[in-house]
Design a protein around this motif. Structure first.
Motif, PDB file in Angstrom:
ATOM      1  N   SER A 160      35.482  38.854  45.491  1.00 27.13           N
ATOM      2  CA  SER A 160      36.209  37.694  46.021  1.00 27.13           C
ATOM      3  C   SER A 160      36.166  36.512  45.055  1.00 27.13           C
ATOM      4  O   SER A 160      37.149  35.766  44.932  1.00 27.13           O
ATOM      5  CB  SER A 160      35.642  37.288  47.383  1.00 27.13           C
ATOM      6  OG  SER A 160      34.265  36.959  47.289  1.00 27.13           O
TER       7      SER A 160
ATOM      8  N   GLU B 236      38.709  37.168  42.362  1.00 24.07           N
ATOM      9  CA  GLU B 236      40.056  36.927  42.886  1.00 24.07           C
ATOM     10  C   GLU B 236      40.359  35.437  42.947  1.00 24.07           C
ATOM     11  O   GLU B 236      41.460  34.995  42.581  1.00 24.07           O
ATOM     12  CB  GLU B 236      40.188  37.555  44.272  1.00 24.07           C
ATOM     13  CG  GLU B 236      40.125  39.074  44.267  1.00 24.07           C
ATOM     14  CD  GLU B 236      40.041  39.656  45.667  1.00 24.07           C
ATOM     15  OE1 GLU B 236      40.474  40.812  45.848  1.00 24.07           O
ATOM     16  OE2 GLU B 236      39.533  38.958  46.579  1.00 24.07           O
TER      17      GLU B 236
ATOM     18  N   LEU C  33      41.830  40.641  36.985  1.00 16.32           N
ATOM     19  CA  LEU C  33      41.910  40.993  38.405  1.00 16.32           C
ATOM     20  C   LEU C  33      42.118  42.492  38.581  1.00 16.32           C
ATOM     21  O   LEU C  33      41.443  43.135  39.405  1.00 16.32           O
ATOM     22  CB  LEU C  33      43.048  40.218  39.065  1.00 16.32           C
ATOM     23  CG  LEU C  33      43.240  40.455  40.570  1.00 16.32           C
ATOM     24  CD1 LEU C  33      41.974  40.111  41.343  1.00 16.32           C
ATOM     25  CD2 LEU C  33      44.429  39.642  41.085  1.00 16.32           C
TER      26      LEU C  33
ATOM     27  N   GLU D 144      43.259  33.500  40.667  1.00 14.94           N
ATOM     28  CA  GLU D 144      44.337  32.749  41.320  1.00 14.94           C
ATOM     29  C   GLU D 144      44.360  31.302  40.836  1.00 14.94           C
ATOM     30  O   GLU D 144      45.428  30.753  40.520  1.00 14.94           O
ATOM     31  CB  GLU D 144      44.148  32.795  42.834  1.00 14.94           C
ATOM     32  CG  GLU D 144      45.246  32.072  43.608  1.00 14.94           C
ATOM     33  CD  GLU D 144      45.047  32.149  45.109  1.00 14.94           C
ATOM     34  OE1 GLU D 144      45.874  31.558  45.842  1.00 14.94           O
ATOM     35  OE2 GLU D 144      44.071  32.791  45.566  1.00 14.94           O
TER      36      GLU D 144
ATOM     37  N   GLU E 162      39.513  45.084  40.443  1.00 23.16           N
ATOM     38  CA  GLU E 162      40.004  45.812  41.616  1.00 23.16           C
ATOM     39  C   GLU E 162      39.821  47.318  41.427  1.00 23.16           C
ATOM     40  O   GLU E 162      39.358  48.020  42.343  1.00 23.16           O
ATOM     41  CB  GLU E 162      41.478  45.483  41.855  1.00 23.16           C
ATOM     42  CG  GLU E 162      41.715  44.089  42.427  1.00 23.16           C
ATOM     43  CD  GLU E 162      43.191  43.771  42.577  1.00 23.16           C
ATOM     44  OE1 GLU E 162      43.523  42.843  43.330  1.00 23.16           O
ATOM     45  OE2 GLU E 162      44.020  44.449  41.922  1.00 23.16           O
TER      46      GLU E 162
END
Length: 444
Positions: free
Chosen positions: A289, A292, A266, A296, A270
């Motif tokens: 997205s 991400e 991640l 998660e 980013e």
């Protein structure tokens, strides 16, 4: 038997150089410099790699490196009368099969004092003087990468490379069709997981609509000489892109971030998104997205698996042995998701300079390349899992074991398992929890 402290660093050890492992390859728990140089170059598909030495050197490297190698197979005649004729004969023969040739010097011809660069002055070759006595695998790897970088011709007129530092960054990071290109770094062919990790890194880039640029070092010579300014790494211990980009005057534009573990995945994407978005006139915007969402979801899966294990068992006590980045990654997984205790952790190679200079090293990962020393330490420890290689498995055959580093000989490795990325984290947790639950008498 005399006490063996070769390459030991860290707490309760006696290093031969303060903070660094000994340069002498005295206890080859990990291969020598010659093998490291061979691994760095043999993954380049259009480059023929010649081991200039005896049959023993060739077969040792061939055992460790899955890519094709060639050899001069010198014998006593060449040792006594010189190897120039034999070397040029093999170079001429192998040159018919490849676009580029690399010659790696081994101990005997190096001691003989022959100048292989002078002998091969009329041939387009990369010469790497990497005899085993200069050190371990990593020394040879770094030396070969530097020689590879020096072999790259500089041509500032080619806008598809990053050699022209005055060109807009969009020209440097996009291919001819306008697709954004990102290098995949840290691919070491001796790593049993390098193919699976490469596949996983490619998948993650594709999730963001990014294309793969150069793969270091598992690509063609042409591709490696045209890298993107941006990279992600499947194993930071064996990064090459920064060396290549410095050769091509890319300077600080290049950055290589780790894909080991969901947190690093991640963070890497980013930062990559921020760098591309913030670049002046770049007009580059990537959608992370899906990354991400996967990170998660993976964190939830790993947390639930750790909780499930802890409801049935006490936190594990684990010893970890691999290269530094893999060792730290495995320690993080054990500590963060299983509340485990790292009873001992050591790397085959040196920790990064930042760790030696007071940076973070929460697991006190030192450097050990002596099986005798590992046996000595673990014989005094209470543990219920070893993560390492078949050497540790052979030394403690009744202990639960997960293979993470070369060599892994106790089990078949037919399909490409990843260690990097989302799938790599899930694979490692699956192996650890399954092995622990099977009990200390049964390895995976």
């Amino acid at each position: 038997m005399a006490k063996d402290n070769s390459r030991d660093t860290g707490k309760n050890t006696i290093p031969k150089k303060k903070g660094r492992q000994s340069a002498v390859c005295a206890n080859p728990l990990y291969p020598c410099a010659m093998t490291g140089a061979a691994s760095a170059l043999a993954g380049i598909s259009d480059m023929g790699v010649i081991i200039h030495g005896s049959s023993g050197c060739y077969y040792y490297a061939d055992m460790a490196v899955p890519d094709t190698l060639h050899s001069t197979f010198i014998v006593q005649d060449e040792v006594i009368f010189g190897s120039a004729e034999r070397l040029t004969e093999i170079v001429e023969s192998v040159s018919k099969l490849y676009n580029k040739i690399a010659v790696i010097n081994t101990c005997v011809p190096s001691v003989m004092g022959e100048d292989i660069k002078e002998i091969l002055a009329d041939y387009d070759t990369i010469c790497v003087d990497a005899p085993g006595f200069i050190g371990y695998f990593d020394e040879g790897w770094r030396l070969a990468v530097r020689e590879l970088a020096d072999s790259i011709p500089i041509n500032n007129s080619n806008s598809n490379t990053n050699t022209n530092t005055d060109a807009p960054l969009t020209d440097l990071s996009k291919d001819s069709k306008g697709n954004i290109r990102v290098n995949i770094d840290g691919v070491c062919s001796m790593d049993p997981f390098h193919k699976g990790s490469l596949i996983e890194a490619t998948r993650l880039l594709n999730l963001c609509g990014l294309k793969t640029a150069a793969v270091f070092c598992h690509d063609t010579y042409e591709s490696i000489t045209h890298p993107s300014p941006y990279s992600v790494s499947v194993n930071p211990d064996y990064n090459c892109a920064d060396v290549m980009n410095r050769r091509l005057n890319a300077g600080a534009r290049n950055s290589t971030d780790s894909l080991l573990g969901p947190d690093n995945v991640l963070r890497t994407f980013e930062e990559l998104s921020d760098r591309l978005t913030d670049t002046e006139d770049a007009e580059i915007d990537i959608d992370i997205s899906k990354i991400e969402s996967e990170c998660e979801e993976t964190d939830e899966i790993l947390t639930k698996e750790g909780d499930r294990y802890l409801r049935r068992h006490d936190p594990p006590r684990v010893a970890v042995y691999s290269t530094y980045a893999y060792t730290e990654f495995a320690c993080d997984m054990i500590a963060n998701y299983m509340d485990g205790e790292i009873v001992h952790a050591a790397a085959r190679n040196n920790p990064p300079d930042s760790d030696l200079n007071g940076g973070e090293n929460p697991y006190n990962i030192g450097g050990i390349c002596s099986l005798h020393r590992i046996k000595e330490i673990l014989s005094k420890k209470d543990f219920n899992l070893i993560i390492g290689s078949s050497f540790e498995h052979a030394a403690f055959p009744d202990s639960a074991f997960v293979g993470l580093t070369f060599p892994i000989r106790h089990r078949k490795m037919l399909y490409d398992r990843p260690v990097a990325g989302i799938q790599g984290a899930l694979y490692l947790m699956d192996e650890i929890s399954e092995t622990l639950e099977n009990g200390n008498k049964k390895s995976n």
